[in-house]
Motif scaffolding. Structure first.
Motif, mmCIF file in Angstrom:
data_model
loop_
_atom_site.group_PDB
_atom_site.id
_atom_site.type_symbol
_atom_site.label_atom_id
_atom_site.label_comp_id
_atom_site.label_asym_id
_atom_site.label_seq_id
_atom_site.Cartn_x
_atom_site.Cartn_y
_atom_site.Cartn_z
ATOM 1 N N THR A 74 39.230 -17.700 33.804
ATOM 2 C CA THR A 74 39.326 -16.272 33.521
ATOM 3 C C THR A 74 40.506 -15.949 32.635
ATOM 4 O OG1 THR A 74 39.374 -16.322 35.927
ATOM 5 C CG2 THR A 74 38.521 -14.326 34.882
ATOM 6 N N ALA A 75 41.630 -16.602 32.906
ATOM 7 C CA ALA A 75 42.827 -16.238 32.155
ATOM 8 C C ALA A 75 42.773 -16.723 30.727
ATOM 9 C CB ALA A 75 44.054 -16.811 32.861
ATOM 10 N N LEU A 76 42.126 -17.845 30.517
ATOM 11 C CA LEU A 76 42.120 -18.423 29.175
ATOM 12 C C LEU A 76 40.686 -18.527 28.701
ATOM 13 C CD1 LEU A 76 44.787 -21.056 30.033
ATOM 14 C CD2 LEU A 76 45.091 -19.195 28.443
ATOM 15 N N LYS A 77 40.087 -17.369 28.524
ATOM 16 C CA LYS A 77 38.657 -17.342 28.209
ATOM 17 C C LYS A 77 38.330 -18.076 26.925
ATOM 18 C CE LYS A 77 37.904 -12.640 29.842
ATOM 19 N NZ LYS A 77 39.304 -12.339 29.831
ATOM 20 N N GLU A 78 39.277 -18.073 26.006
ATOM 21 C CA GLU A 78 38.949 -18.583 24.676
ATOM 22 C C GLU A 78 38.437 -20.003 24.718
ATOM 23 O OE1 GLU A 78 42.388 -15.788 24.380
ATOM 24 O OE2 GLU A 78 42.067 -17.665 25.429
ATOM 25 N N PHE A 79 38.905 -20.752 25.718
ATOM 26 C CA PHE A 79 38.482 -22.145 25.743
ATOM 27 C C PHE A 79 37.087 -22.312 26.299
ATOM 28 C CE2 PHE A 79 42.245 -24.244 24.450
ATOM 29 C CZ PHE A 79 43.287 -23.440 24.836
ATOM 30 N N PHE A 80 36.624 -21.316 26.992
ATOM 31 C CA PHE A 80 35.408 -21.538 27.753
ATOM 32 C C PHE A 80 34.215 -20.764 27.249
ATOM 33 C CE2 PHE A 80 37.655 -24.044 30.676
ATOM 34 C CZ PHE A 80 38.913 -23.502 30.777
ATOM 35 N N ASP A 81 34.389 -20.035 26.174
ATOM 36 C CA ASP A 81 33.227 -19.275 25.732
ATOM 37 C C ASP A 81 32.506 -19.950 24.587
ATOM 38 O OD1 ASP A 81 35.334 -16.803 24.064
ATOM 39 O OD2 ASP A 81 35.030 -18.943 23.747
ATOM 40 N N ASP A 106 41.852 -32.928 38.365
ATOM 41 C CA ASP A 106 40.559 -33.346 37.813
ATOM 42 C C ASP A 106 39.698 -32.182 37.422
ATOM 43 O OD1 ASP A 106 40.269 -35.264 40.868
ATOM 44 O OD2 ASP A 106 41.760 -35.302 39.268
ATOM 45 N N ASP A 107 40.157 -30.998 37.732
ATOM 46 C CA ASP A 107 39.197 -29.918 37.628
ATOM 47 C C ASP A 107 39.829 -28.710 36.960
ATOM 48 O OD1 ASP A 107 37.060 -28.145 39.977
ATOM 49 O OD2 ASP A 107 36.848 -28.727 37.866
ATOM 50 N N ILE A 108 38.967 -27.836 36.510
ATOM 51 C CA ILE A 108 39.470 -26.579 35.955
ATOM 52 C C ILE A 108 39.003 -25.465 36.874
ATOM 53 C CG2 ILE A 108 39.358 -25.032 33.986
ATOM 54 C CD1 ILE A 108 38.830 -27.428 32.251
ATOM 55 N N HIS A 109 39.958 -24.705 37.324
ATOM 56 C CA HIS A 109 39.655 -23.695 38.335
ATOM 57 C C HIS A 109 39.229 -22.370 37.704
ATOM 58 C CE1 HIS A 109 40.685 -20.924 41.708
ATOM 59 N NE2 HIS A 109 40.167 -21.912 42.399
ATOM 60 N N GLU A 110 38.630 -21.534 38.517
ATOM 61 C CA GLU A 110 38.191 -20.204 38.048
ATOM 62 C C GLU A 110 39.327 -19.409 37.440
ATOM 63 O OE1 GLU A 110 34.740 -20.292 37.671
ATOM 64 O OE2 GLU A 110 35.550 -18.289 37.343
ATOM 65 N N THR A 111 40.486 -19.515 38.084
ATOM 66 C CA THR A 111 41.634 -18.767 37.582
ATOM 67 C C THR A 111 41.915 -19.112 36.126
ATOM 68 O OG1 THR A 111 42.517 -19.315 39.738
ATOM 69 C CG2 THR A 111 43.919 -18.020 38.282
ATOM 70 N N GLU A 112 41.848 -20.403 35.850
ATOM 71 C CA GLU A 112 42.121 -20.827 34.491
ATOM 72 C C GLU A 112 41.024 -20.333 33.566
ATOM 73 O OE1 GLU A 112 42.464 -24.882 36.302
ATOM 74 O OE2 GLU A 112 43.972 -25.069 34.729
ATOM 75 N N VAL A 167 48.669 -20.773 26.668
ATOM 76 C CA VAL A 167 48.502 -21.741 27.757
ATOM 77 C C VAL A 167 49.842 -21.981 28.441
ATOM 78 C CG1 VAL A 167 47.835 -24.092 28.310
ATOM 79 C CG2 VAL A 167 46.570 -22.854 26.579
ATOM 80 N N PHE A 168 50.873 -22.135 27.623
ATOM 81 C CA PHE A 168 52.204 -22.377 28.160
ATOM 82 C C PHE A 168 52.637 -21.240 29.080
ATOM 83 C CE2 PHE A 168 56.226 -24.461 28.005
ATOM 84 C CZ PHE A 168 57.171 -23.468 28.119
ATOM 85 N N ARG A 169 52.419 -20.041 28.613
ATOM 86 C CA ARG A 169 52.812 -18.877 29.410
ATOM 87 C C ARG A 169 52.029 -18.828 30.693
ATOM 88 N NH1 ARG A 169 52.627 -15.116 25.240
ATOM 89 N NH2 ARG A 169 50.660 -14.401 26.124
ATOM 90 N N PHE A 170 50.768 -19.148 30.604
ATOM 91 C CA PHE A 170 49.917 -19.152 31.801
ATOM 92 C C PHE A 170 50.476 -20.114 32.840
ATOM 93 C CE2 PHE A 170 46.219 -18.991 34.339
ATOM 94 C CZ PHE A 170 45.869 -20.280 34.669
ATOM 95 N N LEU A 171 50.773 -21.321 32.389
ATOM 96 C CA LEU A 171 51.289 -22.309 33.326
ATOM 97 C C LEU A 171 52.642 -21.879 33.884
ATOM 98 C CD1 LEU A 171 50.409 -25.571 31.405
ATOM 99 C CD2 LEU A 171 49.274 -24.649 33.401
ATOM 100 N N ASP A 172 53.435 -21.272 33.034
ATOM 101 C CA ASP A 172 54.747 -20.830 33.482
ATOM 102 C C ASP A 172 54.642 -19.757 34.549
ATOM 103 O OD1 ASP A 172 57.744 -19.690 31.694
ATOM 104 O OD2 ASP A 172 57.443 -20.815 33.547
ATOM 105 N N GLU A 173 53.742 -18.800 34.310
ATOM 106 C CA GLU A 173 53.610 -17.701 35.263
ATOM 107 C C GLU A 173 53.106 -18.192 36.596
ATOM 108 O OE1 GLU A 173 52.658 -14.264 32.015
ATOM 109 O OE2 GLU A 173 51.152 -14.754 33.545
#
Lengths: 240, 585
Positions: free
Chosen positions: B37-44, B29-35, B93-99
């Motif tokens: 930070t790693a995928l800034k493009e979605f959150f700026d 249900d949530d988006i964590h800090e890790t996400e 995003v895919f790589r992030f989830l994979d890692e």
């Protein structure tokens, strides 16, 4: 909630390839004395021009072509490089554009058809990485396919970048004022780009409907020798 | 472990999906800090096409898609067709989830060849792997480069991309996993080697086996083939040799040391002419040669300067090795130049641990040792040299004030130039090493004007310093060999610098040894003192005990005394009562 910045009124940016590395796609198709040399590769425009001749010589030696090819290859590369450089000083509008890229190429025995979206504004995009993942996922073993895919993507991006430069120039010429300029941008550049507003609306999903999946799915075919010959003959006929 | 919370009603039982423990922050249900930070493009908020909601959709879709079939590895190409958006971003995003192991955590590892995927199915598939290997060509090698440098038989999957590596790493964090695909991949080839039993004699076929071409799974070992034990109804021609040690493993991906050596030699000889190079390296194709050469750290240099290298192969080898460690460098250099100095290496080994010598100097030491032969003839003065060396060794350990005394002592035994040398070295040893060469430069001009013998004598002590006294006899001949000698004046300068630095090194080493001895002594003394103390303590304790016992005894004695006194009084009373008139004494 912070509104996303409007994308249409961006300041112009100096022309460059909208990828992580500013590499120029170079295509060669030279025919002399009954021998035809076709090649496609990427070149780094910041390399000194002396490298062009060196490269031409080495290619001719490696492929054992007759020496007339050296000057022709060098000339062709040089022309394309100059063309690229002529664009370099100019502005282009990098309005946020997600463009569809289509792949339709044949490399040795592999036929590839694909269709996907690419963000022009993403200056960290890497066609080579995409090509690598592509070959890996599809289990392609021919090592020439990867670079060919990356080249095709680059070529299309190059075209689009050139178009945006042309449209930027036209806008300046028309001088219809700000609003007019925006209108011009959206009408000129919008031919290719997707309508972001429509797609990424709040109440629509970014997950495609299943029936559309096949459109964006890559197709990789391994051809037999006869099919390759047939296709090659047809290509030759088309180009002549 | 993490359970799908989105549809607990439709599923009769919960499905368990494993994710690594370092990803336990993940929530549907949530988006964590890790996400974030790693995928800034979605959150700026930079674009309408990149919002948190969109990110969540991408993420959820990918994870769900993977979980439809957890054992198969989800590829990026499978998901990107279903998602609208820039493919580079999707890939990120895919790589992030994979890692983070949120997808493809339990999936089989990615491999270049299909046989690697098979190997995860278990050992039963081993025999079939030989057939599959034959078919797998030298494919697109899109793996992490550094791993492929290893020439040993660690197979392709050892060079897997990050996906596989992460599977292995995550496995250590204690989450329950399906069979570790990575283990069998890494050791798949090695296990393969043991998989072949000879069909006729039942032994293991280790290096090579003969495979029956008509019926693939029958193999016999080399011995049986030679002896003619082909098995029923099989003739000699039906067997095809397959070299297990060579074929499957060096099939274009792994390079043994012999092949690498061959490749380097052929490149040195033929330079850029890849056809000839490929011909010389029989088991590798042109493509392999080129890619292997590029992967080698100095490969590019070789390609460019192949012709220069032909003229000075040892020089190039020298420069190659200089890139590596300092001390081993020293040994290699000396070793290469002159085989006589095998024992010299030992002495250098003892010597150079602490100091670094500028690499330029090493090349000069090389010509030093080259000259050698003239001094082999100089046998005279061995004894004096020996004494000199002994004294020199002790000398360095002593104080500055004694220096002159020692020098005088030495001067009585040997010639004046040796004394001068010893004096020089005294100064050098007691000053900083860096100033050492300068000192010697500024020093006596006639130091070297004396001619041949002085440099040799200087080098002698320097060499011997680094060796125990017991080894000195062995090294005498070498020391004389080793020391330079050219009568050419221009070389004097070089010799001076070289010897000066070497002396400095020797001095530093001596000091280190002295310090070490000091510490040893301190340590031992401390131990002695401790033991004495312990002894005393135990004695004291013993005496304490004795005292206690004595006190008790004393008390007892007192009590006894009192008892006796009481008894006596008793007796007297009774006596008086019964009226005993007179004491009968």
């Amino acid at each position: 909630m912070k509104l996303p910045a409007t994308s249409s009124s961006k300041a112009p940016v100096k022309f460059r390839m909208p990828t992580a590395d500013n590499l120029v796609p170079i295509r060669l198709d030279i025919e002399t004395e009954g021998q035809r040399y076709k090649d496609a590769f990427t070149w780094n425009p910041s390399d000194p021009d002396s490298e062009v001749v060196v490269f031409a010589k080495r290619t001719v030696r490696d492929l054992k072509l007759p020496p007339q090819f050296i000057t022709q290859i060098a000339q062709s590369i040089q022309t394309q490089l100059t063309e690229f450089r002529s664009y370099e000083g100019q502005d282009m509008y990098t309005a946020e554009k997600i463009v569809p890229i289509k792949l339709d190429l044949r490399v040795n025995h592999t036929l590839i058809k694909d269709h996907f979206l690419w963000d022009l504004n993403n200056y960290e995009s890497d066609p080579e990485e995409f090509a690598r993942t592509f070959c890996n996922d599809m289990g392609i073993e021919d090592p020439e396919v990867g670079p060919a895919v990356a080249f095709a993507i680059r070529e299309q991006l190059y075209e689009i970048a050139i178009q945006s430069v042309a449209s930027a120039r036209e806008i300046k010429i028309s001088k219809k004022g700000r609003r007019g300029a925006e209108h011009a941008i959206s009408s000129k550049g919008g031919g290719n780009a997707l309508d972001l507003m429509k797609l990424f609306r709040y109440n629509s999903s970014v997950v495609r409907k299943r029936k559309e999946w096949y459109v964006y799915e890559p197709i990789v075919d391994i051809l037999s020798n006869e099919e390759v010959d047939a296709l090659e003959a047809r290509e030759d006929r088309n180009t002549r | 472990m993490e359970m799908p919370q989105y549809d607990p009603n439709t599923k009769p039982e919960f499905e368990l999906y494993t994710i690594p423990s370092h990803s336990s922050w993940f929530r549907w249900d949530d988006i964590h800090e890790t996400e974030r930070t790693a995928l800034k493009e979605f959150f700026d908020g930079s674009s309408i096409s990149r919002t948190p909601k969109i990110y969540k959709e991408y993420r959820d879709f990918m994870i769900n898609k993977y979980r439809e079939e957890p054992s198969r590895r989800l590829t990026f190409t499978q998901v990107r067709k279903s998602l609208v958006g820039d493919v580079s971003l999707l890939h990120k995003v895919f790589r992030f989830l994979d890692e983070w192991g949120l997808i493809n955590f339990g999936a089989v590892s990615r491999g270049d060849d299909s046989d690697n995927r098979d190997s995860s199915l278990g050992d039963t598939e081993l025999k079939n792997q030989v057939k599959i290997e034959e078919g797998a060509p030298n494919g697109v090698r899109v793996v992490a480069l550094p791993n492929s440098l290893k020439p040993i038989s660690v197979p392709n999957s050892g060079a897997d991309g990050s996906g596989n590596g992460k599977v292995a790493v995550a496995g250590e964090t204690g989450v329950k996993l399906p069979p570790l695909a990575s283990y069998s991949d890494v050791f798949g080839d090695l296990v393969k080697l043991k998989g072949f039993k000879c069909g006729s004699c039942g032994e293991q076929c280790n290096s090579g086996c003969y495979e029956y071409s008509k019926q693939g799974s029958f193999v016999i070992c080399e011995k049986c083939f030679k002896n003619g034990n082909y098995g029923e109804d099989k003739s000699k021609d039906d067997f095809r040799f397959s070299d297990l040690g060579g074929n499957s493993l060096t099939h274009g991906a792994t390079w043994t040391e012999a092949e690498t050596l061959l490749l380097l030699e052929s490149v040195m000889r033929h330079g850029d002419n890849w056809e000839l190079v490929a011909q010389n390296v029989p088991t590798k194709s042109k493509l392999d040669c080129i890619s292997k050469l590029i992967e080698l750290p100095f490969g590019e240099f070789m390609m460019g300067s192949a012709h220069e290298m032909n003229s000075c192969p040892t020089g190039s080898l020298n420069s190659l090795k200089e890139g590596q460690s300092a001390s081993s460098e020293n040994q290699n250099d000396v070793k290469m130049e002159d085989q006589v100095h095998d024992q010299m290496n030992e002495s250098k080994q003892n010597g150079d641990a602490a100091t670094e010598e500028p690499p330029a100097k090493r090349k000069r030491i090389a010509p030093l040792s080259d000259g050698g032969s003239t001094l082999i003839k100089q046998v005279g003065g061995l004894d004096s040299v020996l004494d000199n060396l002994e004294h020199y060794q002790t000398f360095l350990l002593m104080d500055c004030s004694d220096a002159s005394f020692e020098v005088a002592h030495i001067s009585t035994m040997v010639g004046p130039h040796v004394t001068a040398a010893a004096a020089e070295a005294a100064v050098a040893a007691l000053c900083n090493e860096s100033s050492c060469p300068r000192e010697i430069f500024d020093g006596d001009e006639d130091y070297l004007a004396n001619g041949l013998s002085s440099p040799t004598m200087v080098s002698d002590p320097e060499r011997a310093l680094q060796v125990d006294a017991s080894k000195m006899e062995e090294n005498q001949s070498e020391t004389q060999d080793a020391s330079s000698e050219k009568n050419d004046v221009p070389l004097n300068l070089r010799i001076r610098t070289a010897t000066a630095t070497a002396l400095g090194a020797a001095a530093a080493n001596a000091k280190l040894l002295a310090d070490q001895e000091d510490r040893e002594i301190e340590h031992l003394v401390a131990i002695i003192i401790e033991t004495q103390m312990k002894k005393l303590h135990s004695k004291i304790n013993y005496f304490d005990d004795l005292e206690l016992i004595m006190e008790k005894e004393y008390n007892e004695m007192m009590q006894l005394k009192e008892c006796l006194v009481e008894e006596r009084i008793d007796v007297l009373e009774r006596a008086l009562k019964t009226g005993v008139s007179k004491w009968r004494s």
